[in-house]
Motif scaffolding. Structure first.
Motif, mmCIF file in Angstrom:
data_model
loop_
_atom_site.group_PDB
_atom_site.id
_atom_site.type_symbol
_atom_site.label_atom_id
_atom_site.label_comp_id
_atom_site.label_asym_id
_atom_site.label_seq_id
_atom_site.Cartn_x
_atom_site.Cartn_y
_atom_site.Cartn_z
ATOM 1 N N UNK A 62 0.854 -1.178 0.000
ATOM 2 C CA UNK A 62 0.000 0.000 0.000
ATOM 3 C C UNK A 62 0.892 1.231 0.000
ATOM 4 N N UNK A 63 0.626 2.165 -0.905
ATOM 5 C CA UNK A 63 1.379 3.419 -0.955
ATOM 6 C C UNK A 63 0.401 4.582 -0.960
ATOM 7 N N UNK A 64 0.787 5.655 -0.299
ATOM 8 C CA UNK A 64 -0.021 6.869 -0.296
ATOM 9 C C UNK A 64 0.874 8.061 0.009
ATOM 10 N N UNK A 65 0.359 9.247 -0.263
ATOM 11 C CA UNK A 65 1.102 10.484 -0.031
ATOM 12 C C UNK A 65 0.427 11.283 1.072
ATOM 13 N N UNK A 66 1.220 11.715 2.033
ATOM 14 C CA UNK A 66 0.737 12.591 3.101
ATOM 15 C C UNK A 66 1.195 14.008 2.777
ATOM 16 N N UNK A 67 0.283 14.962 2.822
ATOM 17 C CA UNK A 67 0.629 16.365 2.634
ATOM 18 C C UNK A 67 0.557 17.047 3.998
ATOM 19 N N UNK A 68 1.674 17.593 4.424
ATOM 20 C CA UNK A 68 1.755 18.243 5.733
ATOM 21 C C UNK A 68 1.950 19.736 5.530
ATOM 22 N N UNK A 69 1.141 20.546 6.226
ATOM 23 C CA UNK A 69 1.211 21.986 6.080
ATOM 24 C C UNK A 69 1.110 22.627 7.459
ATOM 25 N N UNK A 70 2.065 23.482 7.781
ATOM 26 C CA UNK A 70 2.094 24.137 9.089
ATOM 27 C C UNK A 70 0.878 25.046 9.293
ATOM 28 N N UNK A 71 0.300 25.556 8.218
ATOM 29 C CA UNK A 71 -0.878 26.418 8.336
ATOM 30 C C UNK A 71 -2.109 25.643 8.792
ATOM 31 N N UNK A 72 -2.055 24.309 8.729
ATOM 32 C CA UNK A 72 -3.168 23.476 9.184
ATOM 33 C C UNK A 72 -2.931 22.907 10.582
ATOM 34 N N UNK B 197 7.594 24.090 0.600
ATOM 35 C CA UNK B 197 7.864 25.478 0.975
ATOM 36 C C UNK B 197 8.762 25.492 2.202
ATOM 37 N N UNK B 198 9.939 26.109 2.037
ATOM 38 C CA UNK B 198 10.881 26.268 3.147
ATOM 39 C C UNK B 198 11.100 27.770 3.337
ATOM 40 N N UNK B 199 10.900 28.252 4.562
ATOM 41 C CA UNK B 199 11.041 29.677 4.851
ATOM 42 C C UNK B 199 12.510 30.062 4.968
ATOM 43 N N UNK B 200 12.765 31.366 5.001
ATOM 44 C CA UNK B 200 14.124 31.908 5.009
ATOM 45 C C UNK B 200 14.976 31.349 6.151
ATOM 46 N N UNK B 201 14.391 31.148 7.297
ATOM 47 C CA UNK B 201 15.124 30.637 8.451
ATOM 48 C C UNK B 201 15.304 29.125 8.463
ATOM 49 N N UNK B 202 14.846 28.446 7.438
ATOM 50 C CA UNK B 202 14.989 26.997 7.366
ATOM 51 C C UNK B 202 13.782 26.236 7.886
ATOM 52 N N UNK B 203 12.762 26.948 8.359
ATOM 53 C CA UNK B 203 11.540 26.310 8.852
ATOM 54 C C UNK B 203 10.749 25.757 7.668
ATOM 55 N N UNK B 204 10.315 24.506 7.784
ATOM 56 C CA UNK B 204 9.536 23.868 6.714
ATOM 57 C C UNK B 204 8.069 24.207 6.921
ATOM 58 N N UNK B 205 7.473 24.864 5.917
ATOM 59 C CA UNK B 205 6.070 25.252 5.992
ATOM 60 C C UNK B 205 5.166 24.168 5.399
ATOM 61 N N UNK B 206 5.639 23.530 4.327
ATOM 62 C CA UNK B 206 4.823 22.537 3.643
ATOM 63 C C UNK B 206 5.716 21.442 3.063
ATOM 64 N N UNK B 207 5.260 20.205 3.162
ATOM 65 C CA UNK B 207 6.006 19.074 2.603
ATOM 66 C C UNK B 207 5.070 17.927 2.267
ATOM 67 N N UNK B 208 5.561 17.020 1.424
ATOM 68 C CA UNK B 208 4.830 15.800 1.081
ATOM 69 C C UNK B 208 5.706 14.601 1.428
#
Length: 104
Positions: free
Chosen positions: A31-41, A84-95
């Motif tokens: 089984x394979x799937x993609x998780x989308x992670x977003x700091x805004x959520x 999306x990676x912010x200027x300070x290296x913080x990850x805002x969004x990833x899959x």
């Protein structure tokens, strides 16, 4: 989500004839799937990623949307992509692509 079910076979080579194929039984489901992670959520993508990588080989039921997909599945693979990676290296969004295999 993708679910893959295959079978095990053996090919017997015969002289001056086409090979014969023999059915040996089913393989384990994959089984394979993609998780989308977003700091805004409300999640911290980097922390979730680190937690998942520390749990490779972990066995648990796979439940998606309240539905039992597999009673026991092993976390066998992960692949991360930073969107999306912010200027300070913080990850805002990833899959994260997750691969699990049926465990028996």
């Amino acid at each position: 989500m993708k679910r893959k079910q295959t079978v095990r076979t053996v090919e017997h080579v015969l002289i001056f004839q086409y090979p014969k194929i023999e059915y040996m039984g089913p393989n384990l489901q994959e089984i394979t799937f993609t998780m989308e992670l977003n700091a805004l959520l409300g999640v911290r993508p980097k922390m979730v990623e680190e937690t998942l990588y520390s749990r490779l080989g972990w066995i648990a039921p796979l439940v998606i949307g309240g539905r039992n997909i597999c009673s026991q599945a092993m976390l066998t693979g992960l692949s991360s992509a930073y969107d999306i990676v912010l200027k300070g290296g913080e990850v805002l969004s990833m899959k994260i692509d997750v691969t699990m295999k049926e465990y028996r």
